[in-house]
Design an enzyme around this catalytic site. Structure first.
Site, short mmCIF file in Angstrom:
data_model
loop_
_atom_site.label_atom_id
_atom_site.label_comp_id
_atom_site.label_asym_id
_atom_site.label_seq_id
_atom_site.Cartn_x
_atom_site.Cartn_y
_atom_site.Cartn_z
N ASN A 46 -5.19 7.14 -1.18
CA ASN A 46 -4.22 6.04 -1.26
C ASN A 46 -4.56 5.13 -2.42
O ASN A 46 -4.57 5.63 -3.56
CB ASN A 46 -3.93 5.37 0.09
CG ASN A 46 -5.09 4.72 0.80
OD1 ASN A 46 -6.12 5.33 1.00
ND2 ASN A 46 -4.91 3.49 1.24
N ASP A 47 -4.81 3.87 -2.22
CA ASP A 47 -4.79 2.90 -3.32
C ASP A 47 -5.76 3.20 -4.47
O ASP A 47 -6.90 3.62 -4.24
CB ASP A 47 -5.20 1.51 -2.81
CG ASP A 47 -4.45 1.09 -1.58
OD1 ASP A 47 -3.55 1.79 -1.15
OD2 ASP A 47 -4.82 0.03 -1.05
N GLN A 63 -9.00 5.18 -2.96
CA GLN A 63 -9.20 5.12 -1.52
C GLN A 63 -9.05 6.53 -0.97
O GLN A 63 -8.10 7.24 -1.34
CB GLN A 63 -8.13 4.24 -0.86
CG GLN A 63 -8.37 2.76 -0.93
CD GLN A 63 -9.34 2.27 0.13
OE1 GLN A 63 -9.02 2.17 1.30
NE2 GLN A 63 -10.54 1.94 -0.29
N ARG A 166 -7.27 -9.03 2.93
CA ARG A 166 -7.96 -7.93 2.23
C ARG A 166 -7.54 -7.79 0.76
O ARG A 166 -6.63 -8.42 0.30
CB ARG A 166 -7.73 -6.62 2.97
CG ARG A 166 -6.28 -6.27 3.20
CD ARG A 166 -6.16 -4.93 3.98
NE ARG A 166 -4.77 -4.65 4.30
CZ ARG A 166 -4.18 -4.94 5.46
NH1 ARG A 166 -4.86 -5.53 6.43
NH2 ARG A 166 -2.90 -4.66 5.66
N ASP A 167 -8.24 -6.85 0.10
CA ASP A 167 -7.91 -6.37 -1.25
C ASP A 167 -8.19 -7.41 -2.35
O ASP A 167 -7.30 -7.79 -3.11
CB ASP A 167 -6.44 -5.90 -1.33
CG ASP A 167 -6.05 -4.96 -0.19
OD1 ASP A 167 -6.95 -4.29 0.34
OD2 ASP A 167 -4.86 -4.90 0.16
N GLU A 223 -0.18 -7.03 0.48
CA GLU A 223 -1.33 -6.19 0.20
C GLU A 223 -1.51 -6.11 -1.32
O GLU A 223 -0.55 -6.21 -2.08
CB GLU A 223 -1.13 -4.78 0.77
CG GLU A 223 -1.03 -4.78 2.30
CD GLU A 223 -1.06 -3.36 2.87
OE1 GLU A 223 -1.87 -3.11 3.76
OE2 GLU A 223 -0.27 -2.50 2.42
#
Ligand code: FRU
Length: 479
Positions: A46-47, A63, A166-167, A223
């Protein structure tokens, strides 16, 4: 894919070599592997994380849950590149192996400090009742790829946010290190928190304020916020979940959006004169885009070609997700442009005039021109009956459309099978990068972008111009 929690959070050490070998074998059977895009070595990608320039190279992690096409216990997987086109996996990983990231090394960013690369990320921690404690934590990676995690928590969950916090994105603004973090308020609205490193000490973060970017809070969570600077203008790129469609029209489960502002006032935690919210990408999937500024001031971004909460046809082969091409950001006449780096041209093998083709290997670039007042239709991934991915270009009405309904295996159809985007009512250019199961379309050299997956059936390898006049070139691409 929906897998039981016990499977997704099974400790890495409990997976056997035989189980991993089975996953790899199954993955190898897929006909859809990309050839010049980053895919997960195994499992889910993912990211983009930790996108940065350090020690004379570009660094990009992804990720990953290595054991299947699901969102499980996440790690970061490291890749590096000299040209932002060819990436190598180095074997370095940031694993979920401490009390501060026990349930996942979630997304984050990187910034070089001296001889080391500072990794700033979210430690996903859950207790025995599965209550989450999101911790913003750090590590240093040295030039050999050794990662040393910090013992301290850099930012604890503030009192005014839920477990959705987060992030962290670390960035340098005029010599001062800042970080922004995605958050959800107690009344379930998405917002962004701004922090500053006291004396640029990455162990010492002070809260500055909630970033004022004229957001409405119609989303329930933000996000992956990123602030990058293009010609000194701040560009805020973020992934809002649950954004009201009256605020911005979009079709994907979650959009990826941006705003451009005149300037950034860190003292007031404010973007000055921010634009309206825009779609960063009009395709079927682009999310969690991460950007950074190079030491010489250029701004690069890369997107996850995938979306949360969506099942993909490749799930049956035990993997999911890919990384987009790296795109450089520029601003022309106040508009944001995103375009692949110039070194992409090195993948061009042969050049032909654009014409119908019955069998390509679905790894090519098209560079096309469409005159004003033209309606045209091109089918990519076309089979013998010209069924495939339909591109409708209408320079008279100022509209570009994608129709995936006849392109390979269908999925996520609840979100529609077409996408459209506005284009100027004049002649336009198209640069289209096709890579087996990925298509990235850049209109007018990046004025608008549409990024999508397509999982073609056997025999969907052609190109057909089914309406109108289009001229240009076809380049075979080879990595
Ligand atoms: C976005 C995201 C991030 C989180 C990561 C976990 O896709 O949900 O907010 O850090 O994925 O893998």
């Amino acid at each position: 894919m929906n897998l039981p929690t016990e499977v997704r959070y099974r400790p890495y050490a409990d997976w056997t070599d035989t189980e991993m070998a089975t996953i790899k074998e199954n993955m190898a059977k897929s006909p859809w592997h990309a050839t010049y895009h980053i895919e997960p070595k195994t499992g889910l990608l993912n990211d983009p994380n930790g996108f940065s320039y350090f020690n004379g190279k570009y660094h990009l992690f992804y990720q990953n849950w290595p054991y299947g096409p699901a969102h499980g216990l996440k790690q970061w997987v490291h890749t590096e590149s000299d040209d932002l086109v060819h990436f190598r996996e180095t074997g370095v990983t940031l694993k979920p192996d401490t009390a501060h990231d026990s349930h996942g090394a979630y997304s984050g960013s990187a910034y070089p400090i001296g001889d080391e690369l500072f990794l700033f990320y979210t430690g996903n921690v859950r207790d025995e009742n599965w209550v989450r404690d999101p911790l913003q934590i750090g590590a240093f990676m040295d030039k050999e790829g050794n990662i040393k995690k910090f013992k301290d928590v850099l930012i604890q969950q503030p009192a005014d946010v839920t477990e959705h916090f987060r992030d962290p994105q670390v960035f340098n603004y005029k010599g001062q290190l800042y970080a922004i973090v995605g958050a959800q308020s107690l009344d379930k609205k998405g917002f962004i928190k701004l922090y500053k490193a006291n004396n640029n000490d990455v162990h010492d973060w002070a809260f500055v304020g909630n970033l004022d970017f004229a957001g409405t809070g119609s989303e329930y969570m933000i996000e992956c916020p990123n602030l990058v600077f293009v010609d000194d203008k701040p560009v805020l790129i973020y992934s809002p979940q649950g954004l009201d469609k009256t605020e911005l029209a979009y079709d994907n489960i979650y959009p990826n959006t941006y705003k451009i502002a005149d300037s950034f006032d860190p003292g007031q935690a404010k973007l000055i004169n921010p634009s309206a919210i825009h779609n960063l990408d009009y395709g079927f999937e682009a999310y969690a885009t991460q950007g950074f500024n190079t030491p010489d001031g250029r701004a690069f971004i890369v997107s996850w070609i995938g979306l949360p909460d969506v099942d993909y046809p490749s799930d049956k082969y035990d993997y999911q997700g890919a990384m987009s091409l790296v795109k450089e950001l520029t601003i022309k006449d106040g508009k944001l442009y995103q375009y692949p780096v110039a070194a992409m041209a090195e993948l061009r093998q042969s050049e032909e005039a654009f014409a119908d083709k019955t069998a390509t290997n679905n790894t090519y670039e098209l560079e096309l021109e469409v005159a004003e007042n033209t309606q045209a239709e091109i089918v990519l991934f076309a089979d013998d009956n010209k069924k495939g991915l339909r591109l409708h270009i209408d320079t008279a009405a100022g509209r570009f459309g994608l129709d995936r309904s006849e392109a390979g295996e269908q999925y996520a159809t609840d979100f529609g099978v077409t996408r459209t985007c506005p284009i100027p009512q004049k002649a336009c250019t198209l640069n289209i990068f096709v890579d087996k199961s990925i298509v990235e379309i850049f209109i007018n050299k990046g004025e608008e972008v549409l990024t999508s997956r397509v999982y073609p059936f056997d025999g969907q390898t052609g190109i057909a111009l089914t309406k109108g006049n289009v001229s240009g070139k076809y380049f075979e691409l080879h990595n």
